[in-house]
Design an enzyme around this catalytic site. Structure first.
Site, PDB file in Angstrom:
ATOM      1  N   ARG A 119      53.523  21.812 -43.515  1.00 24.46           N
ATOM      2  CA  ARG A 119      53.861  20.309 -44.472  1.00 24.46           C
ATOM      3  C   ARG A 119      52.729  19.394 -42.962  1.00 24.46           C
ATOM      4  O   ARG A 119      52.595  18.398 -43.909  1.00 24.46           O
ATOM      5  CB  ARG A 119      55.509  20.878 -43.164  1.00 24.46           C
ATOM      6  CG  ARG A 119      55.864  19.034 -44.049  1.00 24.46           C
ATOM      7  CD  ARG A 119      57.520  18.876 -43.812  1.00 24.46           C
ATOM      8  NE  ARG A 119      58.196  17.836 -45.343  1.00 24.46           N
ATOM      9  CZ  ARG A 119      59.000  17.311 -44.909  1.00 24.46           C
ATOM     10  NH1 ARG A 119      59.472  16.949 -43.260  1.00 24.46           N
ATOM     11  NH2 ARG A 119      59.218  15.869 -45.998  1.00 24.46           N
ATOM     12  N   HIS A 177      51.126  16.486 -45.089  1.00 28.84           N
ATOM     13  CA  HIS A 177      51.782  15.190 -45.101  1.00 28.84           C
ATOM     14  C   HIS A 177      50.236  14.613 -45.121  1.00 28.84           C
ATOM     15  O   HIS A 177      49.916  13.469 -45.095  1.00 28.84           O
ATOM     16  CB  HIS A 177      52.642  15.496 -44.192  1.00 28.84           C
ATOM     17  CG  HIS A 177      54.116  15.246 -44.736  1.00 28.84           C
ATOM     18  ND1 HIS A 177      55.382  14.576 -44.978  1.00 28.84           N
ATOM     19  CD2 HIS A 177      54.336  15.980 -45.703  1.00 28.84           C
ATOM     20  CE1 HIS A 177      55.727  15.044 -45.204  1.00 28.84           C
ATOM     21  NE2 HIS A 177      55.598  16.091 -46.688  1.00 28.84           N
ATOM     22  N   HIS A 196      57.149  25.638 -51.441  1.00 28.36           N
ATOM     23  CA  HIS A 196      58.483  25.583 -51.018  1.00 28.36           C
ATOM     24  C   HIS A 196      59.480  26.868 -50.660  1.00 28.36           C
ATOM     25  O   HIS A 196      60.910  27.018 -50.392  1.00 28.36           O
ATOM     26  CB  HIS A 196      59.879  24.548 -51.455  1.00 28.36           C
ATOM     27  CG  HIS A 196      59.102  22.903 -51.041  1.00 28.36           C
ATOM     28  ND1 HIS A 196      59.302  21.779 -52.085  1.00 28.36           N
ATOM     29  CD2 HIS A 196      58.984  22.836 -50.159  1.00 28.36           C
ATOM     30  CE1 HIS A 196      59.384  20.975 -51.057  1.00 28.36           C
ATOM     31  NE2 HIS A 196      58.530  21.110 -50.032  1.00 28.36           N
ATOM     32  N   TRP A 224      65.323  27.406 -48.965  1.00 29.13           N
ATOM     33  CA  TRP A 224      64.853  27.773 -50.555  1.00 29.13           C
ATOM     34  C   TRP A 224      64.739  29.365 -50.599  1.00 29.13           C
ATOM     35  O   TRP A 224      65.156  29.520 -52.321  1.00 29.13           O
ATOM     36  CB  TRP A 224      63.743  27.164 -51.500  1.00 29.13           C
ATOM     37  CG  TRP A 224      62.928  25.571 -51.028  1.00 29.13           C
ATOM     38  CD1 TRP A 224      63.981  24.361 -51.874  1.00 29.13           C
ATOM     39  CD2 TRP A 224      62.963  24.645 -50.189  1.00 29.13           C
ATOM     40  NE1 TRP A 224      63.467  22.685 -51.335  1.00 29.13           N
ATOM     41  CE2 TRP A 224      62.906  23.334 -50.481  1.00 29.13           C
ATOM     42  CE3 TRP A 224      62.645  24.604 -48.095  1.00 29.13           C
ATOM     43  CZ2 TRP A 224      61.945  22.132 -50.212  1.00 29.13           C
ATOM     44  CZ3 TRP A 224      61.943  23.812 -48.115  1.00 29.13           C
ATOM     45  CH2 TRP A 224      62.102  22.806 -48.163  1.00 29.13           C
ATOM     46  N   ASP A 283      62.789  20.199 -56.519  1.00 28.19           N
ATOM     47  CA  ASP A 283      62.429  21.243 -57.017  1.00 28.19           C
ATOM     48  C   ASP A 283      62.767  21.818 -58.816  1.00 28.19           C
ATOM     49  O   ASP A 283      62.197  22.462 -59.270  1.00 28.19           O
ATOM     50  CB  ASP A 283      63.173  22.535 -56.243  1.00 28.19           C
ATOM     51  CG  ASP A 283      62.076  22.184 -54.530  1.00 28.19           C
ATOM     52  OD1 ASP A 283      61.807  21.951 -54.676  1.00 28.19           O
ATOM     53  OD2 ASP A 283      62.745  21.586 -53.543  1.00 28.19           O
TER      54      ASP A 283
HETATM   55  C1  HEM Z   1      60.060  20.760 -46.574  1.00 29.19           C
HETATM   56  C2  HEM Z   1      60.285  17.483 -49.884  1.00 29.19           C
HETATM   57  C3  HEM Z   1      56.035  19.077 -52.150  1.00 29.19           C
HETATM   58  C4  HEM Z   1      55.233  22.435 -47.978  1.00 29.19           C
HETATM   59  C5  HEM Z   1      60.053  19.728 -47.177  1.00 29.19           C
HETATM   60  C6  HEM Z   1      61.440  18.840 -46.993  1.00 29.19           C
HETATM   61  C7  HEM Z   1      61.453  17.095 -47.845  1.00 29.19           C
HETATM   62  C8  HEM Z   1      60.428  17.970 -48.869  1.00 29.19           C
HETATM   63  C9  HEM Z   1      62.570  16.957 -48.420  1.00 29.19           C
HETATM   64  C10 HEM Z   1      62.327  19.178 -45.895  1.00 29.19           C
HETATM   65  C11 HEM Z   1      61.568  18.963 -44.435  1.00 29.19           C
HETATM   66  C12 HEM Z   1      62.879  18.382 -43.577  1.00 29.19           C
HETATM   67  O1  HEM Z   1      64.007  18.429 -43.414  1.00 29.19           O
HETATM   68  O2  HEM Z   1      62.459  19.320 -42.469  1.00 29.19           O
HETATM   69  C13 HEM Z   1      59.016  17.567 -50.644  1.00 29.19           C
HETATM   70  C14 HEM Z   1      58.427  16.505 -51.790  1.00 29.19           C
HETATM   71  C15 HEM Z   1      57.771  17.943 -52.634  1.00 29.19           C
HETATM   72  C16 HEM Z   1      56.533  19.153 -51.551  1.00 29.19           C
HETATM   73  C17 HEM Z   1      60.066  16.067 -52.481  1.00 29.19           C
HETATM   74  C18 HEM Z   1      57.153  17.199 -53.733  1.00 29.19           C
HETATM   75  C19 HEM Z   1      57.579  16.954 -55.079  1.00 29.19           C
HETATM   76  C20 HEM Z   1      55.799  20.097 -51.254  1.00 29.19           C
HETATM   77  C21 HEM Z   1      54.294  20.577 -50.993  1.00 29.19           C
HETATM   78  C22 HEM Z   1      53.774  21.004 -50.223  1.00 29.19           C
HETATM   79  C23 HEM Z   1      55.012  21.455 -48.804  1.00 29.19           C
HETATM   80  C24 HEM Z   1      53.105  20.396 -51.545  1.00 29.19           C
HETATM   81  C25 HEM Z   1      52.752  22.099 -49.622  1.00 29.19           C
HETATM   82  C26 HEM Z   1      51.893  22.589 -50.136  1.00 29.19           C
HETATM   83  C27 HEM Z   1      56.201  22.310 -46.919  1.00 29.19           C
HETATM   84  C28 HEM Z   1      57.319  23.271 -46.079  1.00 29.19           C
HETATM   85  C29 HEM Z   1      58.272  22.580 -45.616  1.00 29.19           C
HETATM   86  C30 HEM Z   1      58.615  21.260 -46.481  1.00 29.19           C
HETATM   87  C31 HEM Z   1      56.684  23.961 -45.998  1.00 29.19           C
HETATM   88  C32 HEM Z   1      59.273  23.265 -44.533  1.00 29.19           C
HETATM   89  C33 HEM Z   1      59.043  22.904 -43.281  1.00 29.19           C
HETATM   90  C34 HEM Z   1      59.541  23.684 -42.381  1.00 29.19           C
HETATM   91  O3  HEM Z   1      59.761  24.171 -42.574  1.00 29.19           O
HETATM   92  O4  HEM Z   1      59.336  22.843 -41.937  1.00 29.19           O
HETATM   93  N1  HEM Z   1      59.930  18.891 -48.345  1.00 29.19           N
HETATM   94  N2  HEM Z   1      57.706  18.251 -50.381  1.00 29.19           N
HETATM   95  N3  HEM Z   1      55.907  20.335 -49.919  1.00 29.19           N
HETATM   96  N4  HEM Z   1      57.930  21.275 -47.520  1.00 29.19           N
HETATM   97 FE1  HEM Z   1      58.387  20.149 -48.873  1.00 29.19          FE
END
Ligand code: HEM
Length: 276
Positions: free
Chosen positions: A44, A48, A172, A188, A232
């Protein structure tokens, strides 16, 4: 390039193989953290750092590692990522010749690979900006409460097409949402530290309904253990996204190939010599 890559022009002859190894060593260094791995939060951080890129102006992106500074470090979307940045700090101290920007992106790639994912094309060459005046404006990262049009706005701005947007969303399959970071809650998939196409299988084969709670709108399965964000769900509700979701649910090799290419492209956005 797993071995020792000598980069001309850098002060030290950096052994990227050693940096990779150092990242691998911290991934499971704390069994009490989340699901036992820092891998997801490192992915992440890399995303970001890179996902602020704006193709039209060439601003934002992983080059610069501007998330070290306010205001970007305080952007709501980056809540919780201080954990990932702090985790990499000792590695930066040990290998000062690598830029933060290279270290963060490399760590994301190594995390994906170590969790069973495809190998991601990555090259060094990012330079760190000196202060927060180079931070991109807030609002460039996606808002999980919105839908398909917003996904296309944000990822289109970086230069991605529909297929790439769906492939990238497959990340995700890793990690979870934290109420104290994003307001959303839960993982997820049931295997949040293994990179696979399970996210797409859950999206297509499981049944999703709105979660009844006082938090932001999110979706849950029958068990109440697994979750999906509105963004999602947009992938299965949108007529043009859905075929890619189906394809990746059926064909993990195809997902791995497309994901590796798209994530490598994401890491290269705005990096001199690596992206348009
Ligand atoms: C976690 C939103 C796309 C990788 C999250 C979280 C949100 C989110 C709300 C939870 C954060 C937390 O509470 O710790 C989104 C949205 C996306 C998007 C709205 C696109 C529409 C992506 C992309 C990647 C990604 C493109 C990487 C290629 C991750 C990962 C986590 C995460 C690995 C887990 C982080 C953890 O476990 O601490 N995302 N995300 N996301 N996202 Fe996304």
């Amino acid at each position: 390039a797993a071995g020792g890559v000598v980069v001309p022009g850098l002060a030290s002859k950096l052994d990227y193989g050693a940096v990779r190894k150092a990242v691998e060593e911290v991934l499971e260094s704390n069994p009490d953290y989340d699901d036992g791995s820092y891998g997801p939060v490192l992915v992440r951080l890399a995303w970001h750092a890179a996902g602020t890129y704006d193709k039209a102006t060439g601003t934002g992106g992983s080059n610069g590692a501007t998330m070290r500074f306010a205001p970007e470090s305080d952007h709501g979307a980056n809540a919780g990522l201080a954990v990932a940045r702090a985790l990499l700090e000792p590695i930066k101290k040990k290998y000062p010749g690598i830029s933060y920007a290279d270290l963060w992106t490399l760590a994301g790639c190594v995390a994906i690979e170590s969790m069973g994912g495809p190998s991601i094309p990555w090259s060094p060459g990012r330079e760190d900006k000196p202060d927060g005046s180079y931070c991109p404006p807030d609002g460039r990262l996606p808002d999980a409460s919105l839908g398909a049009a917003h996904i296309r706005d944000v990822f289109g701005r970086m230069g991605f097409d529909d297929r790439e947007m769906v492939a990238l969303s497959g990340a995700h399959t890793l990690g979870r949402c934290h109420a104290d970071r994003s307001g959303f809650l839960g993982p997820w998939t049931n295997a949040p530290t293994t990179f696979s196409n399970l996210y797409f299988k859950e999206l297509t084969e499981n049944k999703w309904r709105k979660k009844r709670w006082s938090g932001p709108v999110q979706y849950e399965d029958k068990s109440g253990q697994l979750m999906m964000l509105p963004t999602d769900m947009a992938l299965v509700w949108d007529r043009k996204f859905k075929p890619y979701v189906d394809e990746y649910a059926k064909d993990e090799d195809k997902f791995f190939n497309d994901f590796a290419a798209a994530f490598g492209k994401l890491m290269a956005l705005g990096v001199p010599g690596q992206s348009p």
